[in-house]
Write a protein that holds these residues in place. Structure first.
Motif, PDB file in Angstrom:
ATOM      1  N   ALA A 103       0.838  -1.209   0.000  1.00  0.00           N
ATOM      2  CA  ALA A 103       0.000   0.000   0.000  1.00  0.00           C
ATOM      3  C   ALA A 103       0.873   1.259   0.000  1.00  0.00           C
ATOM      4  CB  ALA A 103      -0.941  -0.004   1.201  1.00  0.00           C
ATOM      5  N   GLU A 104       1.937   1.247   0.784  1.00  0.00           N
ATOM      6  CA  GLU A 104       2.847   2.401   0.846  1.00  0.00           C
ATOM      7  C   GLU A 104       3.505   2.660  -0.508  1.00  0.00           C
ATOM      8  OE1 GLU A 104       4.084   1.714   5.547  1.00  0.00           O
ATOM      9  OE2 GLU A 104       5.529   1.232   3.965  1.00  0.00           O
ATOM     10  N   LEU A 105       3.957   1.592  -1.159  1.00  0.00           N
ATOM     11  CA  LEU A 105       4.599   1.744  -2.462  1.00  0.00           C
ATOM     12  C   LEU A 105       3.614   2.236  -3.518  1.00  0.00           C
ATOM     13  CD1 LEU A 105       6.792  -1.486  -2.478  1.00  0.00           C
ATOM     14  CD2 LEU A 105       7.603   0.876  -2.259  1.00  0.00           C
ATOM     15  N   LEU A 106       2.411   1.682  -3.500  1.00  0.00           N
ATOM     16  CA  LEU A 106       1.424   2.073  -4.508  1.00  0.00           C
ATOM     17  C   LEU A 106       0.989   3.523  -4.334  1.00  0.00           C
ATOM     18  CD1 LEU A 106      -0.838  -1.116  -4.750  1.00  0.00           C
ATOM     19  CD2 LEU A 106       1.105  -0.459  -6.184  1.00  0.00           C
ATOM     20  N   ILE A 107       0.713   3.942  -3.100  1.00  0.00           N
ATOM     21  CA  ILE A 107       0.248   5.312  -2.892  1.00  0.00           C
ATOM     22  C   ILE A 107       1.368   6.308  -3.192  1.00  0.00           C
ATOM     23  CG2 ILE A 107       0.704   5.622  -0.408  1.00  0.00           C
ATOM     24  CD1 ILE A 107      -2.451   6.731  -2.363  1.00  0.00           C
ATOM     25  N   SER A 108       2.598   5.902  -3.003  1.00  0.00           N
ATOM     26  CA  SER A 108       3.724   6.788  -3.338  1.00  0.00           C
ATOM     27  C   SER A 108       3.810   7.025  -4.843  1.00  0.00           C
ATOM     28  CB  SER A 108       5.039   6.192  -2.843  1.00  0.00           C
ATOM     29  OG  SER A 108       5.046   6.158  -1.428  1.00  0.00           O
ATOM     30  N   MET A 125      -6.207   0.956  -0.949  1.00  0.00           N
ATOM     31  CA  MET A 125      -5.271   0.257  -0.060  1.00  0.00           C
ATOM     32  C   MET A 125      -4.729   1.191   1.019  1.00  0.00           C
ATOM     33  SD  MET A 125      -3.112  -2.547  -2.216  1.00  0.00           S
ATOM     34  CE  MET A 125      -2.413  -3.204  -0.715  1.00  0.00           C
ATOM     35  N   ALA A 126      -4.426   2.428   0.641  1.00  0.00           N
ATOM     36  CA  ALA A 126      -3.903   3.398   1.608  1.00  0.00           C
ATOM     37  C   ALA A 126      -4.930   3.657   2.710  1.00  0.00           C
ATOM     38  CB  ALA A 126      -3.530   4.699   0.906  1.00  0.00           C
ATOM     39  N   LEU A 127      -6.185   3.778   2.326  1.00  0.00           N
ATOM     40  CA  LEU A 127      -7.236   4.014   3.325  1.00  0.00           C
ATOM     41  C   LEU A 127      -7.434   2.784   4.205  1.00  0.00           C
ATOM     42  CD1 LEU A 127      -9.824   6.006   1.174  1.00  0.00           C
ATOM     43  CD2 LEU A 127      -8.155   6.887   2.832  1.00  0.00           C
ATOM     44  N   ARG A 128      -7.323   1.604   3.601  1.00  0.00           N
ATOM     45  CA  ARG A 128      -7.462   0.360   4.385  1.00  0.00           C
ATOM     46  C   ARG A 128      -6.434   0.310   5.520  1.00  0.00           C
ATOM     47  NH1 ARG A 128      -5.812  -5.499   2.159  1.00  0.00           N
ATOM     48  NH2 ARG A 128      -5.988  -6.595   4.117  1.00  0.00           N
ATOM     49  N   LEU A 131      -3.238   5.030   5.959  1.00  0.00           N
ATOM     50  CA  LEU A 131      -2.040   5.794   5.617  1.00  0.00           C
ATOM     51  C   LEU A 131      -2.346   7.283   5.506  1.00  0.00           C
ATOM     52  CD1 LEU A 131      -0.267   3.522   2.974  1.00  0.00           C
ATOM     53  CD2 LEU A 131       0.057   3.598   5.441  1.00  0.00           C
ATOM     54  N   ASP A 132      -3.617   7.613   5.265  1.00  0.00           N
ATOM     55  CA  ASP A 132      -3.989   9.021   5.176  1.00  0.00           C
ATOM     56  C   ASP A 132      -3.900   9.716   6.530  1.00  0.00           C
ATOM     57  OD1 ASP A 132      -6.149   7.365   5.993  1.00  0.00           O
ATOM     58  OD2 ASP A 132      -7.596   8.927   5.485  1.00  0.00           O
ATOM     59  N   GLU A 133      -3.824   8.935   7.590  1.00  0.00           N
ATOM     60  CA  GLU A 133      -3.758   9.502   8.936  1.00  0.00           C
ATOM     61  C   GLU A 133      -2.329   9.603   9.471  1.00  0.00           C
ATOM     62  OE1 GLU A 133      -6.347   7.071  11.296  1.00  0.00           O
ATOM     63  OE2 GLU A 133      -8.028   7.384   9.938  1.00  0.00           O
ATOM     64  N   VAL A 134      -1.373   9.041   8.749  1.00  0.00           N
ATOM     65  CA  VAL A 134       0.018   9.048   9.197  1.00  0.00           C
ATOM     66  C   VAL A 134       0.633  10.403   8.862  1.00  0.00           C
ATOM     67  CG1 VAL A 134       2.277   7.959   8.986  1.00  0.00           C
ATOM     68  CG2 VAL A 134       0.217   6.562   8.858  1.00  0.00           C
ATOM     69  N   ALA A 135       1.125  11.084   9.879  1.00  0.00           N
ATOM     70  CA  ALA A 135       1.691  12.420   9.667  1.00  0.00           C
ATOM     71  C   ALA A 135       3.100  12.488  10.226  1.00  0.00           C
ATOM     72  CB  ALA A 135       0.809  13.465  10.328  1.00  0.00           C
ATOM     73  N   GLU A 136       3.849  13.441   9.709  1.00  0.00           N
ATOM     74  CA  GLU A 136       5.196  13.739  10.188  1.00  0.00           C
ATOM     75  C   GLU A 136       5.285  15.243  10.389  1.00  0.00           C
ATOM     76  OE1 GLU A 136       7.547  12.315   6.909  1.00  0.00           O
ATOM     77  OE2 GLU A 136       7.830  10.371   7.858  1.00  0.00           O
ATOM     78  N   ARG A 146       2.391  11.969   5.646  1.00  0.00           N
ATOM     79  CA  ARG A 146       3.574  11.218   5.216  1.00  0.00           C
ATOM     80  C   ARG A 146       3.352  10.566   3.859  1.00  0.00           C
ATOM     81  NH1 ARG A 146       6.547   6.069   7.805  1.00  0.00           N
ATOM     82  NH2 ARG A 146       8.206   6.006   6.270  1.00  0.00           N
ATOM     83  N   TRP A 147       2.127  10.128   3.610  1.00  0.00           N
ATOM     84  CA  TRP A 147       1.817   9.428   2.368  1.00  0.00           C
ATOM     85  C   TRP A 147       0.918  10.315   1.515  1.00  0.00           C
ATOM     86  CZ3 TRP A 147       5.108   5.749   2.004  1.00  0.00           C
ATOM     87  CH2 TRP A 147       5.568   5.113   3.163  1.00  0.00           C
ATOM     88  N   PRO A 148       1.158  10.389   0.216  1.00  0.00           N
ATOM     89  CA  PRO A 148       0.450  11.340  -0.657  1.00  0.00           C
ATOM     90  C   PRO A 148      -0.962  10.905  -1.058  1.00  0.00           C
ATOM     91  CG  PRO A 148       2.007  10.101  -1.950  1.00  0.00           C
ATOM     92  CD  PRO A 148       2.204   9.675  -0.507  1.00  0.00           C
ATOM     93  N   VAL A 149      -1.782  10.574  -0.071  1.00  0.00           N
ATOM     94  CA  VAL A 149      -3.146  10.128  -0.355  1.00  0.00           C
ATOM     95  C   VAL A 149      -3.954  11.259  -0.996  1.00  0.00           C
ATOM     96  CG1 VAL A 149      -5.266   9.171   0.627  1.00  0.00           C
ATOM     97  CG2 VAL A 149      -3.044   8.442   1.523  1.00  0.00           C
ATOM     98  N   GLU A 150      -3.863  12.450  -0.439  1.00  0.00           N
ATOM     99  CA  GLU A 150      -4.623  13.587  -0.989  1.00  0.00           C
ATOM    100  C   GLU A 150      -4.145  13.934  -2.398  1.00  0.00           C
ATOM    101  OE1 GLU A 150      -7.446  14.868   0.203  1.00  0.00           O
ATOM    102  OE2 GLU A 150      -7.223  13.298   1.712  1.00  0.00           O
ATOM    103  N   ALA A 151      -2.854  13.874  -2.625  1.00  0.00           N
ATOM    104  CA  ALA A 151      -2.320  14.142  -3.967  1.00  0.00           C
ATOM    105  C   ALA A 151      -2.837  13.103  -4.960  1.00  0.00           C
ATOM    106  CB  ALA A 151      -0.793  14.142  -3.943  1.00  0.00           C
ATOM    107  N   ALA A 152      -2.949  11.858  -4.539  1.00  0.00           N
ATOM    108  CA  ALA A 152      -3.473  10.804  -5.412  1.00  0.00           C
ATOM    109  C   ALA A 152      -4.948  11.058  -5.707  1.00  0.00           C
ATOM    110  CB  ALA A 152      -3.283   9.433  -4.766  1.00  0.00           C
TER     111      ALA A 152
END
Length: 199
Positions: A103-108, A125-128, A131-136, A146-152
């Motif tokens: 999921a991390e690789l695909l959303i990237s 997969m990212a939502l499953r 990953l949309d909630e992971v922040a830095e 951290r993961w570009p869910v919104e950009a996707a």
């Protein structure tokens, strides 16, 4: 010549183990064959034999392969390993870390893609895996995703809008070729609504 002889020895040991009835010996021979980079066809044949001979040893082998694949960045290798592990009966708990890595690789990769199906799958997969909630924290101490869910998601919307514009433009061009006033009016309205270029 020594390297060639060693590879030949590993191959012969793999053949001998595949002809035998000891799953653990065969599993070790498969691991050696992989280390020696023997032909994938020979390894696949031996793995099929192991699956039939000793399902538990096969499950352990494919789980080890999955763990190794998950440490890399080859999404397709992880997907293949996941498929094989699922087929071998590896537990959902053991599959989850690899699924999350996939999921991390695909959303990237999703924000750079032009494949709507791929992007949607990556978002799902990212939502499953939340990953949309992971922040830095960025340099200024602000929280950033951290993961570009919104950009996707934006990329997916952009592609869908582009497809709608192309369809509206095609409809407009077709309507201009016929004598149907209502169709032409509807096509113009739709093109304006979607934002097709005035030219």
């Amino acid at each position: 010549h020594v390297k060639l002889a060693e590879r030949r020895l590993v191959f012969l040991e793999l053949e001998e183990a595949a002809a035998g009835e000891d799953g653990h010996v065969l599993a070790r021979a498969i691991a050696s064959a992989k280390d020696a980079a023997l032909d994938n066809k020979d390894i696949a044949t031996a793995k099929s034999k192991l699956a039939a001979l000793d399902p538990e040893a096969f499950e352990e082998l494919v789980l080890d392969e999955l763990v190794v694949a998950s440490k890399g960045s080859d999404a397709e290798a992880i997907r293949r390993s996941l498929d094989e592990a699922e087929g071998a009966g590896v537990s959902a708990d053991d599959l989850e870390p690899a699924q999350r890595r996939l999921a991390e690789l695909l959303i990237s990769a999703a924000p750079e893609s032009s494949d709507e199906g791929f992007i949607q799958h990556a978002i799902d997969m990212a939502l499953r895996f939340s990953l949309d909630e992971v922040a830095e924290s960025d340099e200024e101490g602000k929280s950033v995703a951290r993961w570009p869910v919104e950009a996707a998601k934006r990329r997916l919307e952009e592609l869908r809008l582009q497809a709608c514009r192309q369809a509206a433009q095609a409809r407009l061009l077709a309507a201009m070729q016929c004598e149907d006033v209502k169709e032409l009016m509807d096509a113009i309205a739709k093109a304006q609504e979607i934002g097709v270029d005035s030219d």
